[in-house]
Write a protein that holds these residues in place. Structure first.
Motif, PDB file in Angstrom:
ATOM      1  N   SER A 179       4.842   4.888 -22.669  1.00  0.00           N
ATOM      2  CA  SER A 179       4.839   3.709 -21.796  1.00  0.00           C
ATOM      3  C   SER A 179       4.156   4.071 -20.484  1.00  0.00           C
ATOM      4  CB  SER A 179       6.269   3.240 -21.525  1.00  0.00           C
ATOM      5  OG  SER A 179       6.883   2.827 -22.734  1.00  0.00           O
ATOM      6  N   VAL A 180       3.259   3.201 -20.024  1.00  0.00           N
ATOM      7  CA  VAL A 180       2.441   3.563 -18.863  1.00  0.00           C
ATOM      8  C   VAL A 180       2.492   2.505 -17.772  1.00  0.00           C
ATOM      9  CG1 VAL A 180       0.829   5.115 -20.032  1.00  0.00           C
ATOM     10  CG2 VAL A 180       0.385   2.657 -20.072  1.00  0.00           C
ATOM     11  N   HIS A 181       2.484   3.005 -16.534  1.00  0.00           N
ATOM     12  CA  HIS A 181       2.249   2.177 -15.349  1.00  0.00           C
ATOM     13  C   HIS A 181       0.765   2.318 -15.036  1.00  0.00           C
ATOM     14  CE1 HIS A 181       3.483   0.795 -11.096  1.00  0.00           C
ATOM     15  NE2 HIS A 181       2.153   0.872 -11.117  1.00  0.00           N
ATOM     16  N   CYS A 182       0.021   1.212 -15.094  1.00  0.00           N
ATOM     17  CA  CYS A 182      -1.434   1.272 -14.944  1.00  0.00           C
ATOM     18  C   CYS A 182      -1.914   0.616 -13.651  1.00  0.00           C
ATOM     19  CB  CYS A 182      -2.109   0.585 -16.132  1.00  0.00           C
ATOM     20  SG  CYS A 182      -1.992   1.509 -17.675  1.00  0.00           S
ATOM     21  N   GLU A 183      -2.270   1.431 -12.683  1.00  0.00           N
ATOM     22  CA  GLU A 183      -3.013   0.977 -11.501  1.00  0.00           C
ATOM     23  C   GLU A 183      -3.916   2.132 -11.077  1.00  0.00           C
ATOM     24  OE1 GLU A 183      -0.781  -1.914  -8.630  1.00  0.00           O
ATOM     25  OE2 GLU A 183       0.630  -0.320  -9.160  1.00  0.00           O
ATOM     26  N   ASP A 184      -5.166   1.835 -10.809  1.00  0.00           N
ATOM     27  CA  ASP A 184      -6.128   2.881 -10.473  1.00  0.00           C
ATOM     28  C   ASP A 184      -5.971   3.303  -9.019  1.00  0.00           C
ATOM     29  OD1 ASP A 184      -8.579   4.463 -11.154  1.00  0.00           O
ATOM     30  OD2 ASP A 184      -9.380   3.270  -9.486  1.00  0.00           O
ATOM     31  N   GLU A 185      -5.592   4.567  -8.847  1.00  0.00           N
ATOM     32  CA  GLU A 185      -5.246   5.077  -7.518  1.00  0.00           C
ATOM     33  C   GLU A 185      -6.435   5.041  -6.560  1.00  0.00           C
ATOM     34  OE1 GLU A 185      -1.635   6.516  -5.711  1.00  0.00           O
ATOM     35  OE2 GLU A 185      -2.083   5.522  -7.582  1.00  0.00           O
ATOM     36  N   ALA A 186      -7.632   5.382  -7.032  1.00  0.00           N
ATOM     37  CA  ALA A 186      -8.811   5.419  -6.145  1.00  0.00           C
ATOM     38  C   ALA A 186      -9.122   4.031  -5.595  1.00  0.00           C
ATOM     39  CB  ALA A 186     -10.010   5.982  -6.904  1.00  0.00           C
ATOM     40  N   THR A 187      -9.019   3.034  -6.452  1.00  0.00           N
ATOM     41  CA  THR A 187      -9.284   1.652  -6.021  1.00  0.00           C
ATOM     42  C   THR A 187      -8.267   1.218  -4.970  1.00  0.00           C
ATOM     43  OG1 THR A 187     -10.152   1.147  -8.222  1.00  0.00           O
ATOM     44  CG2 THR A 187      -9.538  -0.736  -6.846  1.00  0.00           C
ATOM     45  N   ILE A 188      -6.995   1.538  -5.215  1.00  0.00           N
ATOM     46  CA  ILE A 188      -5.931   1.150  -4.277  1.00  0.00           C
ATOM     47  C   ILE A 188      -6.126   1.851  -2.930  1.00  0.00           C
ATOM     48  CG2 ILE A 188      -3.437   1.330  -3.811  1.00  0.00           C
ATOM     49  CD1 ILE A 188      -3.096   1.057  -6.921  1.00  0.00           C
ATOM     50  N   LYS A 189      -6.451   3.140  -2.960  1.00  0.00           N
ATOM     51  CA  LYS A 189      -6.643   3.886  -1.703  1.00  0.00           C
ATOM     52  C   LYS A 189      -7.771   3.285  -0.877  1.00  0.00           C
ATOM     53  CE  LYS A 189      -4.699   8.374  -2.911  1.00  0.00           C
ATOM     54  NZ  LYS A 189      -4.935   9.668  -3.560  1.00  0.00           N
ATOM     55  N   LYS A 190      -8.864   2.942  -1.527  1.00  0.00           N
ATOM     56  CA  LYS A 190     -10.008   2.336  -0.829  1.00  0.00           C
ATOM     57  C   LYS A 190      -9.602   0.998  -0.208  1.00  0.00           C
ATOM     58  CE  LYS A 190     -14.623   0.486  -1.878  1.00  0.00           C
ATOM     59  NZ  LYS A 190     -14.264  -0.944  -1.848  1.00  0.00           N
ATOM     60  N   ASN A 191      -8.949   0.147  -0.987  1.00  0.00           N
ATOM     61  CA  ASN A 191      -8.525  -1.174  -0.492  1.00  0.00           C
ATOM     62  C   ASN A 191      -7.512  -1.035   0.649  1.00  0.00           C
ATOM     63  OD1 ASN A 191     -10.085  -2.360  -2.467  1.00  0.00           O
ATOM     64  ND2 ASN A 191      -8.381  -2.741  -3.875  1.00  0.00           N
ATOM     65  N   PHE A 192      -6.598  -0.082   0.474  1.00  0.00           N
ATOM     66  CA  PHE A 192      -5.587   0.117   1.517  1.00  0.00           C
ATOM     67  C   PHE A 192      -6.237   0.539   2.836  1.00  0.00           C
ATOM     68  CE2 PHE A 192      -2.878   2.962   3.977  1.00  0.00           C
ATOM     69  CZ  PHE A 192      -1.809   2.114   4.241  1.00  0.00           C
ATOM     70  N   GLN A 193      -7.166   1.483   2.751  1.00  0.00           N
ATOM     71  CA  GLN A 193      -7.803   1.987   3.980  1.00  0.00           C
ATOM     72  C   GLN A 193      -8.508   0.869   4.736  1.00  0.00           C
ATOM     73  OE1 GLN A 193      -7.246   5.261   4.990  1.00  0.00           O
ATOM     74  NE2 GLN A 193      -7.987   4.346   6.912  1.00  0.00           N
ATOM     75  N   GLU A 194      -9.177  -0.010   3.990  1.00  0.00           N
ATOM     76  CA  GLU A 194      -9.869  -1.151   4.621  1.00  0.00           C
ATOM     77  C   GLU A 194      -8.866  -2.032   5.375  1.00  0.00           C
ATOM     78  OE1 GLU A 194     -11.952  -3.131   1.475  1.00  0.00           O
ATOM     79  OE2 GLU A 194     -13.407  -1.489   1.233  1.00  0.00           O
ATOM     80  N   HIS A 195      -7.719  -2.287   4.773  1.00  0.00           N
ATOM     81  CA  HIS A 195      -6.714  -3.143   5.408  1.00  0.00           C
ATOM     82  C   HIS A 195      -6.004  -2.414   6.555  1.00  0.00           C
ATOM     83  CE1 HIS A 195      -7.395  -5.647   1.877  1.00  0.00           C
ATOM     84  NE2 HIS A 195      -6.790  -6.621   2.539  1.00  0.00           N
ATOM     85  N   PHE A 196      -5.782  -1.120   6.378  1.00  0.00           N
ATOM     86  CA  PHE A 196      -5.126  -0.350   7.439  1.00  0.00           C
ATOM     87  C   PHE A 196      -6.029  -0.277   8.682  1.00  0.00           C
ATOM     88  CE2 PHE A 196      -3.924   3.602   9.615  1.00  0.00           C
ATOM     89  CZ  PHE A 196      -2.561   3.363   9.791  1.00  0.00           C
ATOM     90  N   ASP A 197      -7.318  -0.096   8.451  1.00  0.00           N
ATOM     91  CA  ASP A 197      -8.265  -0.055   9.576  1.00  0.00           C
ATOM     92  C   ASP A 197      -8.255  -1.369  10.349  1.00  0.00           C
ATOM     93  OD1 ASP A 197      -8.944   2.493   8.815  1.00  0.00           O
ATOM     94  OD2 ASP A 197     -10.827   1.925   7.829  1.00  0.00           O
ATOM     95  N   LYS A 198      -7.990  -2.442   9.646  1.00  0.00           N
ATOM     96  CA  LYS A 198      -7.995  -3.769  10.278  1.00  0.00           C
ATOM     97  C   LYS A 198      -6.663  -4.104  10.949  1.00  0.00           C
ATOM     98  CE  LYS A 198      -9.094  -8.601   9.189  1.00  0.00           C
ATOM     99  NZ  LYS A 198      -9.510  -9.541   8.127  1.00  0.00           N
ATOM    100  N   TYR A 199      -5.552  -3.766  10.288  1.00  0.00           N
ATOM    101  CA  TYR A 199      -4.229  -4.236  10.754  1.00  0.00           C
ATOM    102  C   TYR A 199      -3.301  -3.137  11.270  1.00  0.00           C
ATOM    103  CZ  TYR A 199      -5.331  -8.555   8.176  1.00  0.00           C
ATOM    104  OH  TYR A 199      -5.909  -9.718   7.709  1.00  0.00           O
ATOM    105  N   GLY A 200      -3.577  -1.881  10.952  1.00  0.00           N
ATOM    106  CA  GLY A 200      -2.598  -0.838  11.223  1.00  0.00           C
ATOM    107  C   GLY A 200      -1.450  -0.928  10.231  1.00  0.00           C
ATOM    108  N   ASP A 201      -0.253  -0.485  10.637  1.00  0.00           N
ATOM    109  CA  ASP A 201       0.893  -0.466   9.715  1.00  0.00           C
ATOM    110  C   ASP A 201       1.346  -1.856   9.290  1.00  0.00           C
ATOM    111  OD1 ASP A 201       1.495   2.254   9.242  1.00  0.00           O
ATOM    112  OD2 ASP A 201       2.178   2.424  11.314  1.00  0.00           O
TER     113      ASP A 201
END
Length: 448
Positions: A179-201
């Protein structure tokens, strides 16, 4: 010693795609007889008149996080299994990302020992895979556990399995259900960084499905399926959240013959991104609750049998933890007490038949994991049964929530259907909001 008997009379029995009126005789732990009419043979028989009520097999939840050991300020096996019983879930499969993690046979057996002492529902566990525990995976007896859990994204601790060579070895080496949890970590990290740069925490929670995006889910799911096809592994993809992913699955053959299967969770069928404004981090899950269109496509795939199972991914956190800003608020929420009432609410709304709810929450988990003598209303099967009054409304509030964390994403929701009785291995363990003191839970066994 004479076995105790219970006779349930005049029930609308839901099983294998049909509803019929009848009686059920329970003797000891098992269903002894199912018939149009059964008479009590002695005064010792406990008779329950189920006139007007629906009798379902106990639901089997193939994905819960009960937080024990190590995270018991959020939940534990005792509290959450009781909530499950009140919600008509009689068997659960718990995940390995506790503290310590269930990544050795020794830690697995320690969890079984806790459940044997404290669980109110039937129990099994997933064994956890990591980048470096293949030797331990090979020691696991497939007949003794529900299966193997791999985090291909969004892991806790060291449970992210991101080494392609290790992943292929695991897929080739085990015949357990993976059984697997499927989310691509590299994609999430990239998207997160873009939002963090804009909004902070303090990123708006409405950005959660953009950060943990459709692409992140699809990239990971499609890779896992490709690897399963290459290696012949038996793959089960947990908690689909996007319409795009549903196209990866088939309804061309019966579930028992499928090598690749899928699950959807109650929250992805109930909520959409429109609910973030009102519910905030209370509906922050991984994978994220996505768009109304995604939800519609999940429903379509569930009903046409590309998706095989409905589960909860019950994952409680304290309300204080959930009230943190986006980057500190953990993902997950409690669901076992309200999953079946929520799906029966969808029956009232015309979205799904009761027969289909039973297929996806009772029959199919039993087939998929080859669980022995559970998930059906059948003579010779364990008497894990639930009586439901479809017209007895109640509203979820702090006074009737049983989770240790004390909150629910369904607070304020009125459900038309109420679970009135839950039987576990022949024992009446829950009746009209009261629990019996009887200890009836058993370790699940598997026909493998």
């Amino acid at each position: 010693m004479k076995k105790k008997q219970t006779l349930i009379k005049n029930a609308h029995i839901v099983n294998e795609g049909t509803i019929f009126n009848g009686d059920i005789l329970i003797e000891g732990e098992y269903i002894k007889e199912i018939s149009d009419s059964i008479s009590a043979k002695s005064s010792d028989v406990h008779v329950i008149d189920a006139e007007g009520k629906y009798l379902l097999p106990g639901a089997i939840d193939d994905q819960v996080h009960f937080r024990e050991p190590g995270l018991t300020h959020k939940a534990n096996i005792e509290t959450e299994s009781k909530a499950a019983i009140a919600g008509g879930i009689t068997s659960f499969v718990e995940m390995p990302n506790t503290n310590p993690q269930t990544t050795t046979v020794e830690k697995l057996e320690e969890k079984f020992a806790i459940a044997a002492e404290t669980s109110s529902a039937n129990y099994s566990f997933m064994f956890g895979g990591t980048n470096d525990n293949l030797d331990e995976i090979l020691k696991v007896d497939p007949k003794s556990v529900a299966g193997l859990k791999l985090f291909l994204g969004s892991s806790t601790g060291n449970m992210l399995v991101d080494n392609p060579e290790v992943l292929e070895k695991i897929f080739k080496s085990t015949n357990m259900v993976i059984s697997v949890h499927c989310e691509d970590e590299a994609t999430i990290k990239k998207n997160f960084q873009e939002h963090f740069d804009k909004y902070g925490d303090d990123i708006p929670v409405s950005c959660h499905p953009i950060i943990r995006s459709e692409d992140a889910c699809y990239i990971s799911s499609s890779k896992a399926i490709e690897l399963a096809k290459k290696t012949g592994a038996r793959l089960h993809v947990f908690h689909l959240s996007t319409g795009k992913e549903t196209k990866l699955f088939s309804n061309k053959i019966p579930l028992k013959d499928k090598k690749i299967t899928a699950e959807v969770c109650v929250h992805h069928l109930w909520f959409s991104d429109e609910d973030y404004e009102k519910k905030g981090t209370l509906i922050k899950w991984n994978p994220a609750v996505k768009t109304k269109e995604d939800r519609d496509q999940l429903w379509e795939a569930l009903l046409d049998d590309r998706i095989d199972v409905i589960a909860t991914d019950h994952a409680p956190h304290t309300i204080d933890e959930k009230k943190n800003v986006y980057t500190s608020a953990p993902s997950g929420g409690p669901l076992v007490q309200h999953a079946l009432p929520a799906m029966l609410e969808m029956y009232h709304r015309g979205k799904i038949s009761i027969e289909k709810v039973v297929e996806k929450m009772c029959h199919n988990p039993s087939i998929l994991f080859e669980i022995e003598k559970r998930g059906y209303v059948k003579e010779g099967y364990f008497a894990d049964l639930v009586l439901v009054d479809l017209n007895n409304p109640w509203t979820v509030n702090k006074d009737n929530i049983l989770y240790k964390c004390g909150w629910s994403p369904f607070e304020g929701t009125t459900f038309k259907s109420r679970i009135t009785h839950t039987f576990l291995n022949g024992s009446l363990v829950y009746q009209n909001a009261k629990f019996s003191k009887e200890k009836a839970a058993k370790r699940l066994t598997f026909n493998r």
